[in-house]
Design a protein around this motif. Sequence first.
Motif, PDB file in Angstrom:
ATOM      1  N   LEU A  22     -28.707 -25.750   1.199  1.00 51.03           N
ATOM      2  CA  LEU A  22     -27.453 -25.992   1.911  1.00 51.03           C
ATOM      3  C   LEU A  22     -26.274 -25.371   1.158  1.00 51.03           C
ATOM      4  CD1 LEU A  22     -26.076 -27.395   4.322  1.00 51.03           C
ATOM      5  CD2 LEU A  22     -25.853 -29.426   2.886  1.00 51.03           C
ATOM      6  N   TYR A 247     -30.995 -21.567   7.861  1.00 51.84           N
ATOM      7  CA  TYR A 247     -30.367 -22.474   8.826  1.00 51.84           C
ATOM      8  C   TYR A 247     -31.411 -23.223   9.655  1.00 51.84           C
ATOM      9  CZ  TYR A 247     -27.798 -23.618  13.144  1.00 51.84           C
ATOM     10  OH  TYR A 247     -27.273 -24.237  14.246  1.00 51.84           O
ATOM     11  N   LEU A 250     -33.254 -25.793   7.665  1.00 55.85           N
ATOM     12  CA  LEU A 250     -32.466 -26.990   7.397  1.00 55.85           C
ATOM     13  C   LEU A 250     -32.342 -27.879   8.628  1.00 55.85           C
ATOM     14  CD1 LEU A 250     -29.619 -25.545   5.144  1.00 55.85           C
ATOM     15  CD2 LEU A 250     -31.518 -27.016   4.443  1.00 55.85           C
ATOM     16  N   THR A 259     -26.955 -30.280   8.356  1.00 55.10           N
ATOM     17  CA  THR A 259     -26.759 -28.834   8.269  1.00 55.10           C
ATOM     18  C   THR A 259     -25.294 -28.463   8.431  1.00 55.10           C
ATOM     19  OG1 THR A 259     -28.982 -28.499   9.183  1.00 55.10           O
ATOM     20  CG2 THR A 259     -27.488 -26.616   9.216  1.00 55.10           C
TER      21      THR A 259
END
Length: 322
Positions: A22, A247, A250, A259
Motif C-alpha cells: 500500500l 492495486y 490489494l 486500498t
Amino acid sequence: MSTQAEQATSEQATLASEIALLLLLSLIWGSSFTLIKVAIPSIPPFTMVAARVTLAAGLLLLIATAQGHALPRQGSVWAAFLVQGVLQSALPFTLISWGEAHITSGLAGVLNATPPMFVLAIALMTGRGRQATSGRTIIGVGLGLAGVAVTVGIDALSGIGTAAPLAQAAVLGASLCYALAPLWGQRFKKLPAIVTAAGAMSCAAILMLPAAAILERPWMLAPPPAQAIAAVVALAMICTALAMVIYFRLIRTIGPLGTTSGGYLRAGFAVMLGTTLLGESFAWSILAGMALILTGVITVTLPPPARHDQKTAGLIVVTFKA
C-alpha cells in the motif's frame, strides 16, 4: 499453542507485506501527479492518457501471456472489464490530466486524497456496510470533506466559471471514480491480478485511442520534448502497469476502503514531489486542508474499539460485496 503462535506470526507478516505494498502504491501514484505536470504542457490530456493506457495494456498483456494466463472469453467479463477501465483509468486519468493544466500537481494530489471519504459516503447512502460504520467514521468523513473545502478555498466560489475551480472539480470527479472502481473491482477476485489489470487496461485503451484521434489529432501536434515522452513512458510502465497489478491484489487482500485509504499518503507524496522537483508553492491553506484530510482518513481507518481482533489493523472498516 505453538501452532496458534505461528499462525499469528504468519498473519502479522502478511499484513506487514500488504501495508508495504500500500505504501509503494501510494508513492507510485503520488509521483504520477508530478509526471503529468511534466508532460501536460506539450502533450494534451486525451493523447497523454491514450498513450499511457495503450503502453500499459501492451505490457500487461505480454506479462500475462508470459506467465501462462489466458484472458477470459465471456462477454460479460469483458463488459465488466470495460466498466473497470472507465472507472479506474480512462475517465480519472483524463480528468486529472486536464485538471493539472490549470492547478499544481501538489493541489491535485491533495484533492485526489478523498476516495476513502467517498467510499464511506456510498456506504452510508446505500446501506452497504452501514453496520460497520460508527459516529467516529462519520466524523472522519466530515473532517475529510472540510479539508477539501479548505484546500479549494472560499475564494474559488466567487470564480466558479473560471478554469481553476473547474479543474479542482475535475480532480474531485476523478476521486469519485477511484472510490467506485475498487467496489466494482471486487467482482474480479477469482481472476489473477495481472489478468484483471490487462483486461481493464485494454478496454481503456480501446476507448481512449479513438477519443484522442478525434478530439486532439495528435499527429498534427509538434513533437514533444524528450522529458515529456519519458514522463509518459514512466506513467505507463510504473504508474499504470505496475500499479494496477498491486492495486487489484490489494482489493482482494485489504478491501476497497483499505486500498483507497492510501490516498492520504498519495497526497503527501504528490505535494512533496511537486514542491521539491517542480518548485511549486505550498500555501498554508493547502497545508491546513491536507492536515484535515489526513485526520479524517486516519479517523475513518482506525479499528473500532470493540473490535480489536480485526486482522487488518483498521485498514478495512467497511466491507463491500459485489
